[in-house]
Design a protein around this motif. Sequence first.
Motif, PDB file in Angstrom:
ATOM      1  N   UNK A 105       0.841  -1.199   0.000  1.00 33.32           N
ATOM      2  CA  UNK A 105       0.000   0.000   0.000  1.00 33.32           C
ATOM      3  C   UNK A 105       0.872   1.244   0.000  1.00 33.32           C
ATOM      4  N   UNK A 106       0.558   2.152  -0.869  1.00 36.86           N
ATOM      5  CA  UNK A 106       1.235   3.446  -0.889  1.00 36.86           C
ATOM      6  C   UNK A 106       0.185   4.509  -0.609  1.00 36.86           C
ATOM      7  N   UNK A 107       0.377   5.238   0.471  1.00 32.26           N
ATOM      8  CA  UNK A 107      -0.564   6.290   0.840  1.00 32.26           C
ATOM      9  C   UNK A 107      -0.097   7.632   0.306  1.00 32.26           C
ATOM     10  N   UNK A 108      -1.052   8.479  -0.009  1.00 32.25           N
ATOM     11  CA  UNK A 108      -0.739   9.854  -0.441  1.00 32.25           C
ATOM     12  C   UNK A 108       0.354   9.838  -1.508  1.00 32.25           C
ATOM     13  N   UNK A 109       0.075   9.152  -2.603  1.00 28.35           N
ATOM     14  CA  UNK A 109       1.100   8.937  -3.625  1.00 28.35           C
ATOM     15  C   UNK A 109       1.691  10.253  -4.123  1.00 28.35           C
ATOM     16  N   UNK A 110       2.981  10.173  -4.440  1.00 29.21           N
ATOM     17  CA  UNK A 110       3.724  11.291  -5.005  1.00 29.21           C
ATOM     18  C   UNK A 110       4.217  10.889  -6.389  1.00 29.21           C
ATOM     19  N   UNK A 111       4.578  11.873  -7.188  1.00 29.54           N
ATOM     20  CA  UNK A 111       5.031  11.576  -8.546  1.00 29.54           C
ATOM     21  C   UNK A 111       6.286  10.708  -8.542  1.00 29.54           C
ATOM     22  N   UNK A 112       7.129  10.870  -7.539  1.00 27.85           N
ATOM     23  CA  UNK A 112       8.350  10.061  -7.488  1.00 27.85           C
ATOM     24  C   UNK A 112       8.067   8.599  -7.150  1.00 27.85           C
ATOM     25  N   UNK A 113       6.807   8.276  -6.814  1.00 25.41           N
ATOM     26  CA  UNK A 113       6.445   6.882  -6.579  1.00 25.41           C
ATOM     27  C   UNK A 113       6.203   6.140  -7.898  1.00 25.41           C
ATOM     28  N   UNK A 114       6.137   6.866  -8.988  1.00 27.25           N
ATOM     29  CA  UNK A 114       5.932   6.229 -10.290  1.00 27.25           C
ATOM     30  C   UNK A 114       7.070   5.268 -10.573  1.00 27.25           C
ATOM     31  N   UNK A 115       6.719   4.029 -10.848  1.00 25.36           N
ATOM     32  CA  UNK A 115       7.724   2.987 -11.032  1.00 25.36           C
ATOM     33  C   UNK A 115       7.006   1.685 -11.391  1.00 25.36           C
TER      34      UNK A 115
END
Lengths: 115, 109
Positions: free
Chosen positions: A78-88
């Motif tokens: 689970x990734x909360x409050x996603x950020x653009x740097x989470x793109x992968x």
Amino acid sequence: GAGVSQSPSNKVTEKGKDVELRCDPISGHTALYWYRQRLGQGLEFLIYFQGNSAPDKSGLPSDRFSAERTGESVSTLTIQRTQQEDSAVYLCASSLARTFTDTQYFGPGTRLTVL
Amino acid sequence: AQRVTQPEKLLSVFKGAPVELKCNYSYSGSPELFWYVQYSRQRLQLLLRHISRESIKGFTADLNKGETSFHLKKPFAQEEDSAMYYCALRGSGYSTLTFGKGTMLLVSP
């Protein structure tokens, strides 16, 4: 037999939303691993499960990331409050883990895009 | 800390030419080294591991502890070898793998 499966194969989300990524390991594999691969980078280790306990969470990049595993089966990242740097691409792998030398078998990955 | 370095992002060769994909590592103990391969539209899979000392699809890799290297070699490249290759290290007593950034091998006819 069936290999490691992951769902969804692709996920596009907006910044700030939460996402859940699922991994189904090979039946009978007690060890499960999550990795992340950002564009142009190698695979980064995130977390390792032995059964449903996580002896190594050292790779989780922030407290927005969490993972759980039900018994020796499905795991959810689970990734909360996603950020653009989470793109992968998020890869899951499993192994028998009878010894530390067991081969890890990888799933096809989930491509996460955060807009 | 353990680290794996693959200095080449891209290696382009002609069919039949020899191939060497470089991998250097940093680890204070006795590591286990692997090569993983990802063909187009396929999942990452194990190609070979140093403890097996085997040749897979004509590829070999020798662990050189003095030079801390585990280069992947093939005497005659084939077009079907075109893929992304990752070198990985597992430290003693650990289950997790540390990967290099990968080298794309392109074999042209």
